[in-house]
Design a protein around this motif. Structure first.
Motif, PDB file in Angstrom:
ATOM      1  N   SER A  35     -39.050  12.992 -90.865  1.00  0.00           N
ATOM      2  CA  SER A  35     -37.807  12.473 -90.308  1.00  0.00           C
ATOM      3  C   SER A  35     -37.017  11.692 -91.358  1.00  0.00           C
ATOM      4  CB  SER A  35     -38.119  11.574 -89.110  1.00  0.00           C
ATOM      5  OG  SER A  35     -36.951  11.000 -88.600  1.00  0.00           O
ATOM      6  N   ARG A  36     -37.709  10.886 -92.152  1.00  0.00           N
ATOM      7  CA  ARG A  36     -37.039  10.100 -93.202  1.00  0.00           C
ATOM      8  C   ARG A  36     -36.419  11.010 -94.251  1.00  0.00           C
ATOM      9  NH1 ARG A  36     -41.510   6.112 -95.113  1.00  0.00           N
ATOM     10  NH2 ARG A  36     -39.864   5.436 -96.552  1.00  0.00           N
ATOM     11  N   ILE A  37     -37.138  12.063 -94.633  1.00  0.00           N
ATOM     12  CA  ILE A  37     -36.608  13.012 -95.623  1.00  0.00           C
ATOM     13  C   ILE A  37     -35.382  13.722 -95.056  1.00  0.00           C
ATOM     14  CG2 ILE A  37     -37.088  15.174 -96.858  1.00  0.00           C
ATOM     15  CD1 ILE A  37     -40.043  14.144 -97.051  1.00  0.00           C
ATOM     16  N   GLN A  38     -35.459  14.156 -93.813  1.00  0.00           N
ATOM     17  CA  GLN A  38     -34.322  14.832 -93.187  1.00  0.00           C
ATOM     18  C   GLN A  38     -33.123  13.906 -93.077  1.00  0.00           C
ATOM     19  OE1 GLN A  38     -36.322  16.162 -89.604  1.00  0.00           O
ATOM     20  NE2 GLN A  38     -36.476  18.254 -90.397  1.00  0.00           N
ATOM     21  N   HIS A  39     -33.356  12.650 -92.746  1.00  0.00           N
ATOM     22  CA  HIS A  39     -32.268  11.681 -92.646  1.00  0.00           C
ATOM     23  C   HIS A  39     -31.601  11.483 -94.013  1.00  0.00           C
ATOM     24  CE1 HIS A  39     -30.004   8.217 -91.279  1.00  0.00           C
ATOM     25  NE2 HIS A  39     -30.472   7.537 -92.316  1.00  0.00           N
ATOM     26  N   LEU A  40     -32.406  11.278 -95.047  1.00  0.00           N
ATOM     27  CA  LEU A  40     -31.874  11.107 -96.392  1.00  0.00           C
ATOM     28  C   LEU A  40     -31.129  12.354 -96.855  1.00  0.00           C
ATOM     29  CD1 LEU A  40     -31.624   9.296 -98.865  1.00  0.00           C
ATOM     30  CD2 LEU A  40     -33.819  10.214 -99.653  1.00  0.00           C
ATOM     31  N   ALA A  41     -31.669  13.509 -96.546  1.00  0.00           N
ATOM     32  CA  ALA A  41     -31.013  14.770 -96.915  1.00  0.00           C
ATOM     33  C   ALA A  41     -29.630  14.857 -96.277  1.00  0.00           C
ATOM     34  CB  ALA A  41     -31.874  15.955 -96.499  1.00  0.00           C
ATOM     35  N   GLY A  42     -29.532  14.460 -95.018  1.00  0.00           N
ATOM     36  CA  GLY A  42     -28.242  14.469 -94.348  1.00  0.00           C
ATOM     37  C   GLY A  42     -27.253  13.508 -94.987  1.00  0.00           C
ATOM     38  N   LEU A  43     -27.725  12.313 -95.342  1.00  0.00           N
ATOM     39  CA  LEU A  43     -26.857  11.323 -95.988  1.00  0.00           C
ATOM     40  C   LEU A  43     -26.358  11.810 -97.340  1.00  0.00           C
ATOM     41  CD1 LEU A  43     -28.780   7.990 -95.299  1.00  0.00           C
ATOM     42  CD2 LEU A  43     -26.666   8.775 -94.203  1.00  0.00           C
ATOM     43  N   ARG A  44     -27.217  12.494 -98.068  1.00  0.00           N
ATOM     44  CA  ARG A  44     -26.887  12.965 -99.429  1.00  0.00           C
ATOM     45  C   ARG A  44     -26.251  14.357 -99.433  1.00  0.00           C
ATOM     46  NH1 ARG A  44     -27.626   8.263 -99.865  1.00  0.00           N
ATOM     47  NH2 ARG A  44     -29.262   7.246-101.056  1.00  0.00           N
ATOM     48  N   ARG A  46     -27.694  17.168 -98.907  1.00  0.00           N
ATOM     49  CA  ARG A  46     -28.635  18.035 -99.608  1.00  0.00           C
ATOM     50  C   ARG A  46     -29.631  18.556 -98.597  1.00  0.00           C
ATOM     51  NH1 ARG A  46     -27.597  19.222-105.033  1.00  0.00           N
ATOM     52  NH2 ARG A  46     -26.620  17.437-105.989  1.00  0.00           N
ATOM     53  N   SER A  47     -30.401  19.552 -98.974  1.00  0.00           N
ATOM     54  CA  SER A  47     -31.453  20.052 -98.089  1.00  0.00           C
ATOM     55  C   SER A  47     -32.701  19.182 -98.243  1.00  0.00           C
ATOM     56  CB  SER A  47     -31.794  21.500 -98.433  1.00  0.00           C
ATOM     57  OG  SER A  47     -32.382  21.569 -99.721  1.00  0.00           O
ATOM     58  N   SER A  48     -33.558  19.214 -97.242  1.00  0.00           N
ATOM     59  CA  SER A  48     -34.842  18.515 -97.339  1.00  0.00           C
ATOM     60  C   SER A  48     -35.639  19.070 -98.516  1.00  0.00           C
ATOM     61  CB  SER A  48     -35.646  18.694 -96.046  1.00  0.00           C
ATOM     62  OG  SER A  48     -34.990  18.092 -94.971  1.00  0.00           O
ATOM     63  N   HIS A  49     -35.542  20.359 -98.718  1.00  0.00           N
ATOM     64  CA  HIS A  49     -36.197  21.038 -99.834  1.00  0.00           C
ATOM     65  C   HIS A  49     -35.764  20.414-101.160  1.00  0.00           C
ATOM     66  CE1 HIS A  49     -37.731  24.575-102.056  1.00  0.00           C
ATOM     67  NE2 HIS A  49     -36.624  24.471-102.751  1.00  0.00           N
ATOM     68  N   TRP A  50     -34.465  20.217-101.334  1.00  0.00           N
ATOM     69  CA  TRP A  50     -33.930  19.642-102.570  1.00  0.00           C
ATOM     70  C   TRP A  50     -34.448  18.218-102.767  1.00  0.00           C
ATOM     71  CZ3 TRP A  50     -31.295  15.500-104.408  1.00  0.00           C
ATOM     72  CH2 TRP A  50     -30.750  15.603-105.686  1.00  0.00           C
ATOM     73  N   ILE A  51     -34.438  17.424-101.697  1.00  0.00           N
ATOM     74  CA  ILE A  51     -34.907  16.039-101.780  1.00  0.00           C
ATOM     75  C   ILE A  51     -36.364  16.002-102.247  1.00  0.00           C
ATOM     76  CG2 ILE A  51     -35.481  13.953-100.441  1.00  0.00           C
ATOM     77  CD1 ILE A  51     -32.453  14.253-100.831  1.00  0.00           C
ATOM     78  N   ARG A  53     -38.118  18.290-103.903  1.00  0.00           N
ATOM     79  CA  ARG A  53     -38.244  18.737-105.302  1.00  0.00           C
ATOM     80  C   ARG A  53     -37.787  17.643-106.251  1.00  0.00           C
ATOM     81  NH1 ARG A  53     -35.254  23.852-106.798  1.00  0.00           N
ATOM     82  NH2 ARG A  53     -33.642  22.530-105.979  1.00  0.00           N
ATOM     83  N   GLU A  54     -36.700  16.979-105.925  1.00  0.00           N
ATOM     84  CA  GLU A  54     -36.161  15.926-106.777  1.00  0.00           C
ATOM     85  C   GLU A  54     -37.145  14.760-106.884  1.00  0.00           C
ATOM     86  OE1 GLU A  54     -33.441  14.249-109.410  1.00  0.00           O
ATOM     87  OE2 GLU A  54     -33.567  16.294-108.625  1.00  0.00           O
ATOM     88  N   VAL A  55     -37.754  14.380-105.780  1.00  0.00           N
ATOM     89  CA  VAL A  55     -38.739  13.294-105.792  1.00  0.00           C
ATOM     90  C   VAL A  55     -39.925  13.665-106.678  1.00  0.00           C
ATOM     91  CG1 VAL A  55     -40.425  12.078-104.365  1.00  0.00           C
ATOM     92  CG2 VAL A  55     -38.077  12.326-103.574  1.00  0.00           C
ATOM     93  N   ILE A  56     -40.406  14.870-106.550  1.00  0.00           N
ATOM     94  CA  ILE A  56     -41.540  15.321-107.363  1.00  0.00           C
ATOM     95  C   ILE A  56     -41.151  15.368-108.832  1.00  0.00           C
ATOM     96  CG2 ILE A  56     -43.072  17.280-107.864  1.00  0.00           C
ATOM     97  CD1 ILE A  56     -42.949  17.827-104.762  1.00  0.00           C
ATOM     98  N   THR A  57     -39.966  15.867-109.124  1.00  0.00           N
ATOM     99  CA  THR A  57     -39.482  15.925-110.503  1.00  0.00           C
ATOM    100  C   THR A  57     -39.421  14.539-111.121  1.00  0.00           C
ATOM    101  OG1 THR A  57     -38.172  17.899-110.061  1.00  0.00           O
ATOM    102  CG2 THR A  57     -37.547  16.599-111.984  1.00  0.00           C
TER     103      THR A  57
END
Length: 65
Positions: A35-44, A46-51, A53-57
């Motif tokens: 839910s937190r990832i989806q919320h952040l993705a919506g704010l940015r 971006r897709s949850s997938h992108w968020i 990958r970016e965190v891992i990177t």
């Protein structure tokens, strides 16, 4: 209940991923994290997938420095 989220592990180029070729893998995250990832993705916008990958990177770049 745990959620399973799939993301693509691609070749690192600088601080971002290249999406040329990816290998599917999965991680288990709890519903709150999803839910937190989806919320952040919506704010940015971006897709949850992108968020994810970016965190891992960013983590890899930090740890490999």
């Amino acid at each position: 209940m745990d959620s399973i989220v799939f993301f693509s592990a691609s070749v690192l180029k600088g601080n971002t991923f290249s999406c040329s070729r990816g290998v599917a893998t999965s991680i288990k995250i709890d519903d709150d994290m999803k839910s937190r990832i989806q919320h952040l993705a919506g704010l940015r916008q971006r897709s949850s997938h992108w968020i994810m990958r970016e965190v891992i990177t960013q983590y890899l770049v930090l740890e490999e420095a």
